[in-house]
Design a protein around this motif. Structure first.
Motif, PDB file in Angstrom:
ATOM      1  N   LYS A 237       6.407  -7.243   3.038  1.00 30.88           N
ATOM      2  CA  LYS A 237       7.551  -6.347   2.866  1.00 30.88           C
ATOM      3  C   LYS A 237       7.542  -5.725   1.475  1.00 30.88           C
ATOM      4  CE  LYS A 237      10.578  -8.929   6.017  1.00 30.88           C
ATOM      5  NZ  LYS A 237      11.787  -9.807   6.092  1.00 30.88           N
ATOM      6  N   MET A 238       7.149  -6.501   0.484  1.00 35.57           N
ATOM      7  CA  MET A 238       7.099  -6.007  -0.890  1.00 35.57           C
ATOM      8  C   MET A 238       5.876  -5.134  -1.149  1.00 35.57           C
ATOM      9  SD  MET A 238       8.326  -9.233  -3.206  1.00 35.57           S
ATOM     10  CE  MET A 238       7.749 -10.562  -2.164  1.00 35.57           C
ATOM     11  N   ALA A 239       4.757  -5.519  -0.535  1.00 36.28           N
ATOM     12  CA  ALA A 239       3.490  -4.830  -0.779  1.00 36.28           C
ATOM     13  C   ALA A 239       2.763  -4.694   0.554  1.00 36.28           C
ATOM     14  CB  ALA A 239       2.646  -5.617  -1.771  1.00 36.28           C
ATOM     15  N   PRO A 240       3.062  -3.639   1.318  1.00 36.33           N
ATOM     16  CA  PRO A 240       2.528  -3.508   2.685  1.00 36.33           C
ATOM     17  C   PRO A 240       1.005  -3.475   2.784  1.00 36.33           C
ATOM     18  CG  PRO A 240       4.375  -2.010   2.338  1.00 36.33           C
ATOM     19  CD  PRO A 240       4.043  -2.579   0.998  1.00 36.33           C
ATOM     20  N   SER A 241       0.322  -3.145   1.712  1.00 37.91           N
ATOM     21  CA  SER A 241      -1.146  -3.058   1.787  1.00 37.91           C
ATOM     22  C   SER A 241      -1.832  -4.398   1.554  1.00 37.91           C
ATOM     23  CB  SER A 241      -1.661  -2.048   0.750  1.00 37.91           C
ATOM     24  OG  SER A 241      -1.446  -2.544  -0.561  1.00 37.91           O
ATOM     25  N   THR A 242      -1.065  -5.487   1.472  1.00 39.25           N
ATOM     26  CA  THR A 242      -1.637  -6.776   1.078  1.00 39.25           C
ATOM     27  C   THR A 242      -2.725  -7.257   2.034  1.00 39.25           C
ATOM     28  OG1 THR A 242       0.402  -7.410  -0.048  1.00 39.25           O
ATOM     29  CG2 THR A 242      -1.085  -9.187   0.593  1.00 39.25           C
ATOM     30  N   LYS A 243      -2.529  -7.097   3.326  1.00 38.92           N
ATOM     31  CA  LYS A 243      -3.542  -7.549   4.294  1.00 38.92           C
ATOM     32  C   LYS A 243      -4.835  -6.746   4.116  1.00 38.92           C
ATOM     33  CE  LYS A 243      -3.780  -8.877   9.175  1.00 38.92           C
ATOM     34  NZ  LYS A 243      -3.615 -10.336   9.014  1.00 38.92           N
ATOM     35  N   GLU A 244      -4.690  -5.446   3.971  1.00 37.03           N
ATOM     36  CA  GLU A 244      -5.840  -4.576   3.744  1.00 37.03           C
ATOM     37  C   GLU A 244      -6.548  -4.967   2.445  1.00 37.03           C
ATOM     38  OE1 GLU A 244      -6.344   0.280   3.728  1.00 37.03           O
ATOM     39  OE2 GLU A 244      -4.524  -0.618   2.926  1.00 37.03           O
TER      40      GLU A 244
ATOM     41  N   ARG B 103       5.020  -5.720 -10.209  1.00 42.32           N
ATOM     42  CA  ARG B 103       4.460  -6.913 -10.863  1.00 42.32           C
ATOM     43  C   ARG B 103       5.520  -8.003 -10.982  1.00 42.32           C
ATOM     44  NH1 ARG B 103       2.107  -3.290 -14.762  1.00 42.32           N
ATOM     45  NH2 ARG B 103       3.512  -4.091 -16.371  1.00 42.32           N
ATOM     46  N   GLU B 104       6.707  -7.619 -11.386  1.00 41.46           N
ATOM     47  CA  GLU B 104       7.782  -8.590 -11.579  1.00 41.46           C
ATOM     48  C   GLU B 104       8.222  -9.196 -10.249  1.00 41.46           C
ATOM     49  OE1 GLU B 104      12.386  -8.724 -13.263  1.00 41.46           O
ATOM     50  OE2 GLU B 104      11.122  -6.987 -13.667  1.00 41.46           O
ATOM     51  N   ASN B 105       8.393  -8.352  -9.225  1.00 42.05           N
ATOM     52  CA  ASN B 105       8.879  -8.843  -7.933  1.00 42.05           C
ATOM     53  C   ASN B 105       7.887  -9.790  -7.259  1.00 42.05           C
ATOM     54  OD1 ASN B 105      11.231  -7.458  -8.209  1.00 42.05           O
ATOM     55  ND2 ASN B 105      10.764  -5.861  -6.708  1.00 42.05           N
TER      56      ASN B 105
END
Length: 262
Positions: free
Chosen positions: A35-42, A192-194
């Motif tokens: 939710k915070m970083a949608p590209s994480t899986k990629e 970065r903070e979140n």
């Protein structure tokens, strides 16, 4: 005793690259992270592909036959020793991790291959201890070694100084050895903070920090980068083809490269 009720960084990564050694707690944590970083899986898949390309390059182009994999994570085919041995059948690999599940799976994976590959239980921040272990001293007879820090240095807090850790490992290796480094980076201070706050919370404050690209670049101080003059978003490091997957959205990236120790 492995507590699967709490997420593990290694198991979260396993889930993100479509592995099977993960649990509901890991998948739930990944859902929040996405939710915070949608590209994480990629991003995770791209980083794994970078590891494979870097090891293949070092074995094939630089003639490296010895690898020291810091924070190796759960076994995922192809593993470092499998990639290296496609070029050098006698390649030697030492995997280092302190996650009980990683250690258990790693030892099962290697039970028929103990002559040239091993898994040691250690916190990879403890360089002095690691470099006194027989499995590691056996690699250090003058031949170049590749030390891998792939997507792990963001697990180290600033007070434990990942920059000094990289320098310490580099000075212990023979001249002409290599370092493979990538770490999660973003030039968006809010992200970065979140993400850092979230990862610290779910790991019981056993995490480091998402860093800026400038901070990651400092990890390469004193090293000679190969292929690029600066660290890069890793999908652009020696891609297999022009069609090789690139990260489409970049709220954060895996930033790094391969460098030679002078």
């Amino acid at each position: 005793m492995i507590d699967v009720s709490k997420p593990s960084v290694a198991r979260m990564y396993d889930y993100l690259i479509d592995g099977t050694d993960n649990y509901p707690s890991d998948r739930e944590a990944c859902a929040e992270l996405l939710k915070m970083a949608p590209s994480t899986k990629e991003l995770a898949r791209i980083n794994r592909a970078f590891l494979v390309r870097a090891v293949r390059y070092l074995a094939q182009q630089a003639g490296i036959q010895r690898f020291l994999d810091h924070g190796s994570g759960l076994p995922t085919r192809p593993n470092v020793h499998q990639v290296a041995r496609q070029i050098h059948p006698e390649a030697r690999v030492v995997y280092i991790d302190n996650d009980p599940l990683v250690l258990a799976h790693g030892r099962v994976m290697l039970e028929e291959d103990l002559a040239t590959t091993s898994v040691i239980e250690a916190d990879f921040r403890h360089t002095e201890d690691i470099f006194t272990k027989a499995e590691v001293t056996g690699l250090l007879d003058g031949e170049p070694v590749a030390a891998l820090f792939v997507s792990v240095l963001h697990c180290i807090p600033d007070e434990h100084d990942p920059w000094a850790l990289v320098k310490d490992v580099a000075r212990r290796l023979p001249s002409g050895s290599y370092m493979v480094i990538s770490q999660l980076a973003s030039d968006d201070p809010h992200l970065r903070e979140n993400v850092t706050g979230f990862m610290k919370e779910i790991t019981g404050d056993r995490w480091g920090r998402v860093r800026s690209t400038a901070e990651v670049q400092r990890l390469f101080d004193g090293l000679e980068l190969v292929e690029h003059s600066e660290p890069v978003e890793v999908s652009t490091w020696r891609p297999d083809t022009d069609l090789f997957p690139r990260q489409q959205t970049r709220e954060w990236i895996e930033f790094g490269g391969v460098a030679r120790i002078p």
